[in-house]
Design a protein around this motif. Structure first.
Motif: not given
Length: 409
Positions: A169, A171, A200, A202, A204-208, A225, A228
């Motif tokens: 992700d 972060d 890249t 998006v 589930s609302g997250k930038l991967l 996933k 994680d």
């Protein structure tokens, strides 16, 4: 002479303490036609200094006004930086941030540079840039260093290859890029995307982000996933283990104080924690098994693709070379016939040359052999010997030794 503490880089620069030299470098540029060598030398000094500052501080964006404060020396500001930035923009080493963000993701930076700088006349591009800057303060325009983005993006690719990971992700990408801030990290990621070195999505609302060629697949998202989740479960198990050990220590402490009911409560809490640990460990085992199956499925798919490619290659080879069952059978039959013909030729060549007169030679050999046999069987002649006497021979008397006495003996 001690180094000026105002120098913005860790590695000191000797010329920075030379007032005469720095006064010349801080002054505005003269016309290039009047002294091209001095112009290029001065330009190279500032270009190298700006590049080094960007790389050392992990910052790929700047304004001319900010650079003035960075390279301030003895309350003096370089009056030539606006020209330096304009030269960098014209050469393609720097571009405005707005222009960089509007760059089409389907068009790489190299292609943009060729289209905008090489194919378009440089003078026209430079004039259009100056016209666009008339209504705003040139010193406030934010620029992006392409050289910094290239170096930082390459470092990210090398780190990911070394760690064996591709999906993350934003972060996590921020951490790997070791950028000055999130804005710098997003610019690095955008440069990698434009260079087809990352992609890249998006989810589930997250930038991967995926570091590597190709688009992000659902399987890669699932694997990320799962990894994680495994990481979070392992951390949870570690925390629960500490809580369980703490509960056991509390139970022992209560026993020493003869507080048996409190000790039992601690043991109940310990048992509940053990159940949670067991559930989480079971989930970890299941996820590990699922990851192995996904990897096996990917490996099986690659093997199947190899089989298909091999079959296709064989078919192409057979088609191009004319290999089939009938042609091979015909070739082997012709080979057998050729071998038989060759044997007949060899036998013919082995026959002796000039066989006339063999009967005469055979007769001569027979006569020689007959003569030799005759010599071997003939009896040799014996010479004449005297006749054997017919009269009987009288015995011869032996001498007598009776007259000899014993004393004589």
């Amino acid at each position: 002479m001690a180094s000026d503490p105002s120098f913005p880089l860790k590695q000191p620069l000797k010329s920075w303490n030379d007032d005469k030299r720095m006064n010349s470098l801080f002054s505005p540029f003269r016309q290039k036609e009047s002294n091209p060598v001095d112009y290029e030398t001065k330009l190279k000094f500032w270009v190298d200094l700006i590049d080094s500052w960007c790389l050392e501080n992990g910052r790929g964006t700047f304004t001319v006004k900010y650079l003035l404060t960075v390279f301030r020396r003895k309350n003096a500001f370089p009056a030539c930086l606006q020209t330096v930035v304009e030269e960098l923009t014209r050469s393609g080493d720097v571009m405005t941030k707005d222009r960089f963000l509007s760059l089409d993701a389907t068009e790489s930076w190299a292609r943009w540079a060729v289209r905008s700088i090489v194919k378009t006349p440089a003078v026209w591009s430079f004039n259009k840039l100056k016209e666009a800057l008339i209504e705003i303060d040139p010193g406030e325009i934010e620029y992006v260093s392409i050289k910094f983005l290239k170096a930082a993006g390459t470092d990210v690719v090398v780190k990911c290859e070394k760690e064996g990971r591709t999906m993350m992700d934003f972060d996590e990408f921020y951490r790997v890029a070791n950028a000055y801030n999130e804005e710098q990290a997003s610019l690095i990621l955008r440069w990698l995307t434009n260079e087809r070195k990352a992609s890249t999505i998006v989810h589930s609302g997250k930038l991967l982000a995926k570091i590597g060629p190709g688009a992000i697949s659902e399987a890669e998202i699932a694997v990320m996933k799962i990894n994680d989740t495994l990481s979070r479960l392992n951390q949870a198990v570690e925390i629960l283990e500490k809580e369980k050990n703490l509960a056991v220590e509390d139970a022992k402490c209560y026993l020493r104080k003869n507080m048996r009911q409190s000790a039992k409560n601690c043991l109940r809490r310990k048992n509940e924690i053990e159940k949670q640990i067991t559930k989480k460990l079971s989930a970890i085992d299941n996820l590990d098994s699922l990851l192995c199956r996904i990897r096996d499925a990917k490996s099986d798919a690659e093997i199947l693709d190899c089989y298909k490619l091999g079959i296709s290659a064989l078919k192409t080879t057979f088609s191009e070379t004319g290999l089939d069952e009938d042609s091979v059978a015909n070739t082997m039959s012709e080979l057998e016939e050729i071998n038989e013909i060759h044997e007949e030729i060899e036998n013919a060549l082995a026959q002796p040359i000039g066989t006339s007169g063999d009967h005469e030679l055979e007769d001569e050999l027979k006569s020689i052999l007959a003569a030799a046999e005759k010599r071997d069987t003939s009896v040799p002649e014996v010479p004449d010997l005297p006749d054997v006497p017919s009269a009987e021979l009288s015995p011869t008397k032996s001498p007598s030794f009776s007259h000899l006495s014993a004393s004589t003996l």
